[in-house]
Design an enzyme around this catalytic site. Structure first.
Site, mmCIF file in Angstrom:
data_model
loop_
_atom_site.group_PDB
_atom_site.id
_atom_site.type_symbol
_atom_site.label_atom_id
_atom_site.label_comp_id
_atom_site.label_asym_id
_atom_site.label_seq_id
_atom_site.Cartn_x
_atom_site.Cartn_y
_atom_site.Cartn_z
ATOM 1 N N GLU A 1 18.431 3.509 4.928
ATOM 2 C CA GLU A 1 17.420 2.491 4.806
ATOM 3 C C GLU A 1 16.903 2.691 3.306
ATOM 4 O OE1 GLU A 1 14.645 2.878 8.058
ATOM 5 O OE2 GLU A 1 12.900 2.634 6.749
ATOM 6 N N ASP B 1 13.373 1.528 1.390
ATOM 7 C CA ASP B 1 12.212 0.746 1.603
ATOM 8 C C ASP B 1 11.180 0.274 0.600
ATOM 9 O OD1 ASP B 1 12.570 1.169 4.434
ATOM 10 O OD2 ASP B 1 11.630 3.296 4.087
ATOM 11 N N GLU C 1 7.402 -0.141 0.887
ATOM 12 C CA GLU C 1 6.415 -0.179 2.066
ATOM 13 C C GLU C 1 4.810 -0.187 1.456
ATOM 14 O OE1 GLU C 1 8.128 2.535 5.729
ATOM 15 O OE2 GLU C 1 7.595 3.616 3.795
ATOM 16 N N ASN D 1 11.379 4.255 -0.977
ATOM 17 C CA ASN D 1 11.955 5.403 -0.103
ATOM 18 C C ASN D 1 13.302 5.087 0.107
ATOM 19 O OD1 ASN D 1 12.254 7.794 0.784
ATOM 20 N ND2 ASN D 1 10.682 7.529 2.636
ATOM 21 N N ILE E 1 14.146 13.866 5.646
ATOM 22 C CA ILE E 1 14.152 14.042 4.308
ATOM 23 C C ILE E 1 14.054 12.789 3.492
ATOM 24 C CG2 ILE E 1 15.768 14.925 2.465
ATOM 25 C CD1 ILE E 1 17.390 16.299 4.671
ATOM 26 N N SER F 1 -0.489 7.368 12.336
ATOM 27 C CA SER F 1 -0.001 9.020 12.231
ATOM 28 C C SER F 1 0.271 9.604 10.926
ATOM 29 C CB SER F 1 0.949 9.212 13.202
ATOM 30 O OG SER F 1 2.273 8.553 12.819
#
Length: 294
Positions: A114, A116, A118, A133, A145, A209
């Site tokens: 992946e 990213d 974000e 990321n 990680i 979260s």
């Protein structure tokens, strides 16, 4: 009078040093946007929380208490330049994630790659954080990680559309904001670099979260719906089905890497706006991110 003049000159120098530099190479102007949203994407989930404009030039996705939403590219790619102009929700967006990213999670669940971009929601009066990321071969699954670099931006991303892009080729991943490269992630080894085909995604969802101050501030649905708007989609690269001779998109005038002017622009962005770099985090287990010390 002399002291006042000196102070004015010094202030002008400081303002000039912090002004947005020119990267000298504008990838966003080299490619035409998709002729329509459905020429490159389809709804992935939350169809009732997504609207496509009549001319297919833009899409809005939103989160409320019942659902978020997302879209996905029609094809997987093994390299390319993937971009969109995005405008975020203003106000209290704590816990909300708006993302534009590459992934093969649906094909390799539990062992996916992946890349990213974000946008981490925030509380009133505080700026958004843009998080980049990279996950490789399941580093985003189970024991996570992450390879995060986070930035504030030199503008308000909720006030207008700005252009965000990921360039991925066999040698590097480069993240761009309005053509300014903010991060370059080079291929140090096959173990720390995504090499399998990935799809392009755009999503908005509840990440209470962890998204804002490590979960301290959760989504406040009194402010729903939380809307993210996308337009000027660019999808240009080698699909997973392209012949071996398909050439990756050049990242600079010379082809690969960044020019001196692009490197100077990236240094400006990192010096003035980077707020977190996983390679500089002494709390991290360095054995898990060997690319930091290569």
């Amino acid at each position: 009078m002399a002291l006042l003049l000196f102070s004015s000159i010094l202030l002008s120098i400081l303002q000039c040093s912090s002004a947005q530099p020119s990267p000298g190479y504008y990838l966003s102007s080299r490619f035409k946007p998709l002729p329509g949203f459905y020429h490159g994407y389809n709804t992935l989930w939350g169809p009732r929380h997504q609207t496509v404009s009549a001319d297919q030039s833009s899409v809005a996705i939103w989160l409320d208490r019942s659902s978020g939403s997302g879209f996905k590219s029609n094809r997987p790619f093994r390299s390319g330049y993937f971009a969109a102009s995005i405008k975020l929700q203003p106000g209290d967006t704590a816990g909300v994630i708006t993302a534009f990213y590459l992934s093969n999670n649906q094909v390799h669940p539990g062992f996916h790659d992946e890349v990213d971009i974000e946008f981490l929601g925030t509380t009133p009066g505080r700026p958004y954080k843009l998080q980049t990321n990279v996950y490789v071969k399941g580093s985003g699954d189970g024991r996570v990680i992450g390879r995060e670099m986070k930035f504030h931006l030199w503008f308000d991303p909720a006030a207008d559309f700005h252009h965000y892009a990921i360039l991925w080729n066999p040698n590097e991943i480069i993240f761009f904001v309005d053509d300014i490269p903010i991060r370059r992630y080079p291929r140090r080894s096959d173990d720390t670099f995504p090499l399998r085909p990935m799809w392009v995604y755009g999503t908005i969802w509840d990440a209470s979260s962890w998204a804002t101050d490590n979960g301290k501030h959760r989504v406040d649905y009194r402010h729903q719906p939380f809307v993210a708007r996308f337009t000027r989609f660019v999808v240009r690269g080698c699909s997973a089905y392209a012949p071996p001779g398909c050439r990756p998109v050049p990242s600079s005038p010379s082809g690969f890497g960044l020019s001196k002017q692009q490197l100077a622009a990236m240094a400006w962005a990192q010096r003035n706006y980077m707020v977190y770099d996983y390679c500089r985090d002494d709390r991290r287990d360095r054995s898990l991110t060997p690319e930091c010390w290569a």
